[in-house]
Design an enzyme around this catalytic site. Structure first.
Site, mmCIF file in Angstrom:
data_model
loop_
_atom_site.group_PDB
_atom_site.id
_atom_site.type_symbol
_atom_site.label_atom_id
_atom_site.label_comp_id
_atom_site.label_asym_id
_atom_site.label_seq_id
_atom_site.Cartn_x
_atom_site.Cartn_y
_atom_site.Cartn_z
ATOM 1 N N GLY A 124 0.829 -1.212 0.000
ATOM 2 C CA GLY A 124 0.000 0.000 0.000
ATOM 3 C C GLY A 124 0.855 1.250 0.000
ATOM 4 N N TYR A 137 -14.745 -2.259 7.849
ATOM 5 C CA TYR A 137 -13.340 -1.871 8.036
ATOM 6 C C TYR A 137 -12.930 -2.066 9.497
ATOM 7 C CZ TYR A 137 -9.523 1.622 8.598
ATOM 8 O OH TYR A 137 -8.364 2.281 8.909
ATOM 9 N N GLY A 183 -0.411 4.839 -1.084
ATOM 10 C CA GLY A 183 -1.520 5.452 -0.355
ATOM 11 C C GLY A 183 -1.079 6.656 0.458
ATOM 12 N N GLN A 184 -2.034 7.208 1.224
ATOM 13 C CA GLN A 184 -1.771 8.458 1.949
ATOM 14 C C GLN A 184 -0.590 8.308 2.917
ATOM 15 O OE1 GLN A 184 -4.367 9.509 5.133
ATOM 16 N NE2 GLN A 184 -3.816 11.662 5.093
ATOM 17 N N LYS A 217 -10.269 -4.784 11.016
ATOM 18 C CA LYS A 217 -9.067 -4.372 11.758
ATOM 19 C C LYS A 217 -9.067 -4.973 13.166
ATOM 20 C CE LYS A 217 -6.740 -1.917 8.761
ATOM 21 N NZ LYS A 217 -5.320 -2.158 8.435
ATOM 22 N N ILE A 255 -1.001 -2.250 -5.518
ATOM 23 C CA ILE A 255 -1.770 -2.747 -6.668
ATOM 24 C C ILE A 255 -1.837 -1.645 -7.724
ATOM 25 C CG2 ILE A 255 -4.062 -2.051 -5.848
ATOM 26 C CD1 ILE A 255 -4.954 -4.930 -6.551
#
Ligand code: AKB
Length: 326
Positions: A11, A145, A14-15, A149, A38
């Site tokens: 990832g 989500y 991402g941010q 988690k 990805i």
């Protein structure tokens, strides 16, 4: 001085991944960090150098990259976040839980030595003390989500207890930074508001004006991640995940701070309108602040950024960037 390691980041575009990958490269050397995702990063991205495409559900590809690059530590950031996750709950569960298990299995088999797992305040639901929620409050998440988690946290503790896997986790609040854009989260408004303020002087907020949430500045979030991973293993007493509190504010509070700072700088005005949508119910189910005493005691965590410094630093960096690119 950090001892060099060979690192793989999932990832990475991402941010948080974009900024964490750059920090890891600064600490361990550019050649030591393999960025994966990805999504292929644009050529100008800091992740574009030493990048490999990886779907975290492809366990064979993950193993091959770990072997080829002799990876020791995986920062497993790939995940579908709270708001986007609700559009496809089963896919969210699959990516967030099975992706993690692929990484933990590689660690159990001795292919990697350490794993970082990002958890979230979304593991909490409405039945906890909303202010100063403790680490061990009941986990009754309302989103897939948060469910994924919470399950991930327990998988981490299980792999540690049963096979000695050195996995460490943080419950990130909403992360705010100028370097990258978030995607698919409920706390995304707190980054978007800066961009809209500078570009249009107006922001339409999808949360209610008084919805306080725990947040953290990117600098603090990255430092927390590096610090927990550098701590001696015996200091990490929680192998599920640690609460991490930076600061807490509502949309009205951050808007007032941005407006005031823009006026002081003479760079415009900010008008904000509130049109709460489905994300308001998600935000309302989360704590307003969390108690991160255990992180402070176990590995000396201390947040540095309060709201005025955060807003000033965001405006410094975003305004400078806007000036350079005009
Ligand atoms: C989200 O809003 O989904 C994330 C988080 C709080 O984990 N930023």
């Amino acid at each position: 001085m950090t001892s060099p390691q060979r690192i793989l980041v999932t990832g990475a575009t991402g941010q948080i991944g974009t900024v964490l990958s750059a920090a890891l490269r600064a600490a361990h050397g550019s050649d030591a960090v393999l960025c994966t995702d990805i999504v292929t990063p644009p050529p100008a991205s800091p992740c574009a150098e030493r990048f490999a495409t990886l779907d975290v559900l492809d366990a064979a590809r993950l193993r091959a990259l770990v072997a080829e690059h002799r990876i020791e530590t995986v920062y497993h950031l790939s995940a579908v976040l709270s708001a986007r996750g609700e559009a496809d709950p089963l896919r969210t569960w699959e990516v967030n839980v099975n992706g993690l298990i692929n990484v933990l299995e590689a660690a159990r088999e001795g292919l990697i030595a350490r794993v970082f797992f990002p958890s979230t305040i979304a593991v909490f639901g409405p039945n906890v003390p909303p202010n100063g929620t403790p680490d061990d409050a009941v986990l009754n998440p309302t989103t897939v989500y948060g469910m994924s988690k919470a399950a991930g946290e327990n998988w981490c503790a299980y792999y540690h207890a049963r096979w000695g896997v050195d996995v460490r986790g943080l419950r990130y609040p909403g992360v705010i930074g100028h370097q990258s854009l978030p995607g698919g989260g409920t706390t995304d408004y707190a980054v978007d508001i800066f961009h809209q303020a500078l570009e249009n002087g107006r922001y339409e907020c999808f949360l209610a004006a008084d919805q306080r949430l725990p947040m953290i500045y990117m600098d603090d979030a990255i430092r927390a991640t590096l610090e927990i991973m550098a701590a001696p293993a015996e200091q990490i007493r929680r192998r599920t995940s640690y609460n991490l509190q930076g600061l807490s504010f509502s949309p009205a509070e951050i808007a007032a701070e941005i407006r005031g700072e823009m006026r002081r700088r003479g760079i415009g005005e900010l008008e904000i309108v509130y049109r709460p949508d489905y994300r308001q119910a998600i935000a309302a189910s989360w704590p307003r602040s969390v108690d991160d005493r255990e992180a402070r005691q176990d590995w000396n965590w201390r947040a540095r950024f309060e709201l005025p410094q955060l807003v000033a630093d965001m405006l410094d960096n975003l305004a400078a960037h806007a000036t350079c690119t005009v």
